[in-house]
Write an enzyme that holds these catalytic residues in place. Structure first.
Site, mmCIF file in Angstrom:
data_model
loop_
_atom_site.group_PDB
_atom_site.id
_atom_site.type_symbol
_atom_site.label_atom_id
_atom_site.label_comp_id
_atom_site.label_asym_id
_atom_site.label_seq_id
_atom_site.Cartn_x
_atom_site.Cartn_y
_atom_site.Cartn_z
ATOM 1 N N ASP A 1 19.534 -32.211 42.021
ATOM 2 C CA ASP A 1 18.479 -31.334 42.510
ATOM 3 C C ASP A 1 17.092 -31.856 42.169
ATOM 4 O OD1 ASP A 1 18.740 -30.905 39.788
ATOM 5 O OD2 ASP A 1 19.551 -28.895 39.994
ATOM 6 N N ASN B 1 23.680 -18.441 33.799
ATOM 7 C CA ASN B 1 24.249 -17.535 34.808
ATOM 8 C C ASN B 1 25.347 -18.235 35.628
ATOM 9 O OD1 ASN B 1 22.850 -19.304 36.392
ATOM 10 N ND2 ASN B 1 21.404 -17.826 37.231
ATOM 11 N N HIS C 1 25.161 -21.198 37.103
ATOM 12 C CA HIS C 1 24.758 -22.060 38.227
ATOM 13 C C HIS C 1 25.108 -23.524 37.968
ATOM 14 C CE1 HIS C 1 20.333 -22.588 36.652
ATOM 15 N NE2 HIS C 1 21.030 -23.656 36.336
ATOM 16 N N GLU D 1 22.447 -20.891 42.614
ATOM 17 C CA GLU D 1 22.387 -19.657 41.836
ATOM 18 C C GLU D 1 23.526 -18.714 42.248
ATOM 19 O OE1 GLU D 1 20.597 -19.732 39.382
ATOM 20 O OE2 GLU D 1 18.442 -19.968 39.716
#
Ligand code: GLP
Length: 269
Positions: free
Chosen positions: A70, A140, A142, A147
């Site tokens: 990313d 979380n 990801h 996400e």
């Protein structure tokens, strides 16, 4: 042969050593491997280990190419907080890789961000696909910047970061106003296409995400849980990240049996 391996080691140094061992094995098997790379704090110890091994001549990136997961949208590659700068600083500038073979899904000046994803996917395909993908994991769950509730069949595209992810990554930015809230990330389907995946997790703050991803149902609420569907994945973690796993003792037991099997195979006669 398909397998989901859960390897629990003492601390981040042991995780880095084991990750480096696996990567060394990959590069010895195929010197022109296509590697998928991650950023964040977790892989830093691994990258340091790789730098040392490269300096000692134990491994070489000369023929390898790399694709990062990313990149922030809105930062120039030269920006100190961009993932391109991170990779240069913590790995590329210190190993023997040809920089021309290192790729991030950045958006050039005047380029439509929507074109970046398909172009990146085409580039990965043109190199024959990713052989070995390193992942971190967000608190979380990801992976990359996919996400919670990301499509499980997503490809490289723009994602809006959650407020929690922006807060978790706030520490890397001196000025909050310069912190991007959008990123371009490989999709979940893109990640699943890598031939081999190794997810690294260290620290207690990752324990809940690891529990949900390794032992929970496959769910878009915990994107890393989709790795349970991958044919060759290793969850490589320290004791702290493993602390909420229900079957922790079992994973240790399996590792012990694997060591015994390896001893039998290498025993003389
Ligand atoms: C970032 C990256 C992820 C990384 C995650 C965890 O948001 N996009 O690729 O895995 O954060 O980072 P850390 O290792 O710093 O906890």
């Amino acid at each position: 042969m398909s397998s989901v391996d859960v390897i629990i080691l003492k601390d981040i140094e042991d995780v880095a050593m084991q990750g480096a061992r696996m990567l060394r094995h990959q590069l010895r098997k195929k010197s022109d491997s296509v590697l998928g790379l991650a950023t964040g704090s977790t892989p830093l110890a691994l990258y340091e280990q790789l730098i040392q091994e490269c300096a000692n001549g134990r491994l070489s990136f000369r023929c390898a190419s790399t694709f990062n997961l990313d990149e922030y949208l809105g930062l120039q590659p030269g920006d100190a907080q961009s993932y391109r700068s991170y990779m240069q600083r913590y790995l590329f500038d210190k190993v023997d890789i040809d920089i021309a073979n290192t790729y991030l899904p950045g958006c050039g000046d005047g380029e439509d961000p929507k074109d970046v994803g398909p172009r990146y996917e085409a580039l990965i395909r043109s190199k024959g696909g990713i052989d070995f993908q390193i992942l971190g994991i967000g608190q979380n769950g990801h992976i990359g910047f996919n996400e919670p509730t990301s499509s499980l069949s997503s490809r490289t595209r723009i994602k809006t970061l959650t407020r929690e992810t922006v807060a978790a990554n706030r520490r890397f930015f001196t000025d909050a106003t310069s912190q991007p809230q959008l990123a371009i990330t490989m999709g979940i389907a893109t990640i699943l296409e890598a031939a081999r995946v190794v997810l690294l997790a260290t620290g207690e703050e990752k324990a809940e995400a690891i529990r949900a991803s390794v032992e929970g149902p496959v769910s878009a609420m915990w994107p890393a849980s989709v790795l349970q569907l991958h044919p060759q994945v290793t969850f490589l973690m320290d004791e702290a990240a493993a602390s909420s796993l229900t079957l922790r003792d079992y994973y240790h037991w399996v590792a012990e049996q694997n060591r015994r099997l390896a001893d039998v195979r290498t025993a003389p006669g």
